[in-house]
Scaffold this active site. Structure first.
Site, short mmCIF file in Angstrom:
data_model
loop_
_atom_site.label_atom_id
_atom_site.label_comp_id
_atom_site.label_asym_id
_atom_site.label_seq_id
_atom_site.Cartn_x
_atom_site.Cartn_y
_atom_site.Cartn_z
N TRP A 69 -47.77 39.36 -65.95
CA TRP A 69 -48.12 39.85 -64.61
C TRP A 69 -46.95 40.61 -63.98
CZ3 TRP A 69 -51.89 39.57 -60.74
CH2 TRP A 69 -51.44 39.75 -59.43
N ILE A 70 -47.25 41.74 -63.30
CA ILE A 70 -46.26 42.33 -62.39
C ILE A 70 -46.94 42.65 -61.06
CG2 ILE A 70 -44.85 43.33 -64.22
CD1 ILE A 70 -45.74 46.11 -63.21
N ASN A 71 -46.13 42.59 -59.99
CA ASN A 71 -46.61 43.15 -58.72
C ASN A 71 -45.55 44.05 -58.10
OD1 ASN A 71 -46.03 40.13 -58.29
ND2 ASN A 71 -46.14 40.71 -56.16
N ASP A 72 -45.14 43.85 -56.89
CA ASP A 72 -44.38 44.85 -56.12
C ASP A 72 -43.19 45.46 -56.86
OD1 ASP A 72 -45.90 43.20 -54.52
OD2 ASP A 72 -44.27 42.51 -53.30
N GLN A 88 -41.53 42.50 -59.28
CA GLN A 88 -42.01 41.12 -59.26
C GLN A 88 -42.70 40.84 -60.60
OE1 GLN A 88 -42.25 38.95 -55.82
NE2 GLN A 88 -40.34 39.92 -56.38
N TRP A 96 -50.45 35.72 -61.03
CA TRP A 96 -49.28 35.62 -60.15
C TRP A 96 -48.71 34.20 -60.21
CZ3 TRP A 96 -47.61 32.84 -55.93
CH2 TRP A 96 -46.51 33.37 -55.24
N TRP A 131 -38.81 36.55 -54.48
CA TRP A 131 -39.83 37.48 -54.00
C TRP A 131 -39.20 38.82 -53.60
CZ3 TRP A 131 -43.62 34.01 -50.68
CH2 TRP A 131 -44.20 33.07 -51.54
N ARG A 195 -40.66 37.66 -44.70
CA ARG A 195 -40.18 38.06 -46.03
C ARG A 195 -39.99 39.58 -46.19
NH1 ARG A 195 -45.34 35.88 -46.41
NH2 ARG A 195 -46.98 37.32 -47.00
N GLU A 250 -46.17 42.84 -44.69
CA GLU A 250 -45.39 42.62 -45.91
C GLU A 250 -44.64 43.90 -46.25
OE1 GLU A 250 -47.53 39.29 -48.57
OE2 GLU A 250 -48.50 41.22 -48.75
N1 DQQ Z 1 -45.41 40.04 -52.91
C1 DQQ Z 1 -44.22 39.25 -52.90
C2 DQQ Z 1 -43.92 39.01 -51.46
C3 DQQ Z 1 -44.60 40.13 -50.81
C4 DQQ Z 1 -45.86 40.27 -51.58
C5 DQQ Z 1 -44.43 37.99 -53.71
C6 DQQ Z 1 -46.53 41.61 -51.43
O1 DQQ Z 1 -42.53 38.97 -51.21
O2 DQQ Z 1 -44.81 39.91 -49.44
O3 DQQ Z 1 -44.70 38.29 -55.04
O4 DQQ Z 1 -47.35 41.91 -52.51
#
Ligand code: DQQ
Length: 584
Positions: A69-72, A88, A96, A131, A195, A250
């Protein structure tokens, strides 16, 4: 133990295997030939529906790690000739969780070398997750990372990390001081809505500033902090900006945007990612340094009317200033539109969009975005068509582009006549996505719908329609841009919306609308009106697995539209996960 000295359970397994092998050969071979239609399947037969795990859904030139998994995108920066991208990342699976900072480096933002993760969950102030956050290059030239840790009590706290060795060109290893966390959620701050620190900037008083995303008494906010040394931070009396029109902000991003030309037109941009919609929005305005306040040009109390970075599957974007090319570069996370179980089966989820240059339109009223020029290095086999009239009902196949699953297409549509533009109902501005759903690519219209059918099957049953429709609004025109996924795939269980937004194009001055699309297996990134509107879409056509995909242009409006030029290229595969041997 001697090789044939097996324990009894293994002996039993071997006997069973011999029986199966005997049955297999006696059933399959008759007269020395294989009887293909009498198979006894010892293992499950492959399903008729093409599996979601098909390699055809992985992208070829978008950033994604080999698995999981990847996100931001986090902390993008340029440092001593190298671009750094952190992200991330779940090292343990394709959903996630267990989030740490992956790290890749590049010299062109397209081809990437994969390094070991930069930040892992190793301290009490981040052992429930490292995060999102940002990088800042402190004078004279020392980069630091500020990031949110989910601490051992699941509070969101802000931490710092430093490179271990500034002479390592890749900044491979990062260290966290024992004095973390730097900032804790005290007072009126909600410890679960606090955050994603921004990159720092310095005020006239020589103090550093950062903003942190929050929800404060029900309002979305970018909380301002100041520091002399980037370590000790004091909260400012007022947020940089807040709004009761939305909840949690965010991944805030705050930066000056400059118009093309002499750069005299500069505005400040405040970008926020809204949890309620999963979309990125921005405001243009000025930064009043004396009050440390961002003041938007227009205060709009309904977030549905806020400007959008992208109308599609695009979130948590982050930008950085590239001093080498004097440009601001932005990228975002595009999550999957399939199900969580599909992601588990695939073993991967999430990609990053192609980095975009982002700048201020000369009108000072909107941002423009365009894929960075480096992506053009992947182009090959150019197709160039000109002056093609699309009459009512036309569907024109671009036959010269053989196999259209990895392509870059630039088309320019010329409008002969705007008289038949239908009137705009101002209520539509609140929900252009609904309008795209109601007035689809196949519904006849006045000026449009016209555009492209992408990743289409040979019978056109599957296709993603990216198109425009022109509406009359008092004495001017508004252009609706849609990216309709509803027929993108015949697979069940996918999220298939029709994304859309309105573009501010001066059609009276210039009777043309351009469309650029980057097609890469399961992603289509579209840029309308020279980058006035962007729509990222995730699609999983069956046709990708069963054969070829095709490109068509179409017009379902009642007036003829001309394709004045259409250029298309196949795209080479980028090197996304090159390994290097990591030095300690
Ligand atoms: N993803 C992170 C948070 C952020 C959110 C956690 C936004 O720090 O607010 O993986 O996608």
């Amino acid at each position: 133990m001697a090789p044939l000295d097996l324990p009894s359970s293994r002996c039993a397994a071997v006997v069973v295997s011999f029986v199966f092998l005997f049955l297999y050969f006696s059933l399959f071979f008759e007269n020395g030939e294989v009887e293909a239609n009498q198979r006894v399947f010892l293992y499950p037969q492959s399903p008729k529906v093409n599996s979601i795990v098909s390699k055809q859904y992985r992208t070829a030139y978008h950033f994604q790690p080999p698995k999981n998994w990847i996100n931001d995108p986090n902390g993008p920066m340029y440092y001593k000739g190298i671009y750094h991208l952190f992200y991330q990342y779940n090292p343990n699976g394709s959903l996630w969780g267990d989030i740490i900072w992956g790290h890749s480096v590049s010299t062109d933002l397209i081809n990437w070398i994969r390094l070991e993760p930069a930040l892992d969950r190793t301290t009490p102030s981040d052992n429930n997750g490292c995060w999102s956050g940002s990088a800042t290059i402190l004078a004279p030239d020392s980069p630091v990372i500020l990031y949110t840790g989910s601490d051992s009590s699941n509070r969101q706290v802000q931490n710092i990390a430093f490179p271990v060795n500034l002479t390592d060109p890749y900044l491979t290893k990062w260290t966290k001081p024992a004095y973390n966390p730097l900032i804790e959620p005290v007072g009126d701050l909600n410890s679960s809505e606090f955050r994603d620190p921004t990159t720092g900037w310095v005020g006239k008083d020589n103090l550093w500033r950062i903003a942190i995303g929050a929800e404060l008494q029900g309002k979305g906010a970018a909380i301002l902090y100041k520091s002399k040394d980037f370590v000790h931070w004091v909260r400012a009396k007022d947020p940089l900006h807040s709004s009761s029109a939305s909840g949690m902000w965010e991944c805030p991003d705050f930066y000056p945007a400059v118009a093309e030309g002499d750069g005299s037109e500069t505005k400040y941009v405040l970008k926020m990612s809204l949890t309620e919609t999963g979309m990125d929005y921005y405001m243009l305005g000025k930064y009043e340094e004396d009050r440390d306040a961002f003041v938007p040009d227009n205060v709009v109390d309904d977030y549905r009317l806020w400007a959008r970075i992208d109308f599609g599957k695009f979130y948590a974007s982050k930008s950085f200033f590239d001093p080498q090319k004097h440009r601001r570069v932005l990228y975002g996370w595009s999550s999957e539109s399939d199900s969580a179980s599909d992601d588990v089966a695939k073993g991967w989820a999430g990609i990053h969009t192609i980095p975009r240059t982002i700048w201020l339109d000369n009108s000072g009223k909107q941002l423009l975005q365009w894929p960075i020029e480096e992506v053009e290095s992947l182009r090959k086999d150019e197709v160039h068509l000109q002056d093609i009239d699309l009459n009512t009902g036309a569907v024109f196949e671009v036959k010269e582009l053989k196999e259209a699953s990895q392509a870059d297409v630039e088309a320019e549509f010329e409008l002969y006549n705007l008289e038949r533009a239908e009137p705009l109902d101002p209520n539509w501005l609140l929900d252009p996505q609904k309008l795209c759903e109601e007035q689809s690519a196949s519904a006849p219209g006045g000026v449009g719908p016209f555009g492209l059918l992408l990743l289409a099957s040979d019978d056109l049953v599957e296709h993603t329609a990216v198109y425009f429709k022109v509406y009359r609004s008092q004495n001017s025109y508004m252009v609706l841009m849609c990216s309709d996924q509803r027929r993108s795939s015949s697979r069940p269980g996918l999220y298939k919306p029709a994304y859309g937004g309105f573009l501010d194009v001066d059609l009276q001055k210039e009777r043309k609308i351009s469309l650029r699309t980057l097609i890469d297996h399961s992603v289509i990134e579209s840029f309308g009106g020279g980058g006035r509107g962007c729509i990222t879409a995730r699609v999983y056509p069956e046709a990708l697995c069963t054969g070829s995909t095709y490109l068509h242009a179409f017009n379902n409006g009642s007036t003829t539209v001309k394709i004045s030029t259409l250029k298309a290229w196949k795209m080479r595969r980028a090197k996304i996960n090159e390994n290097i041997s990591i030095r300690s």
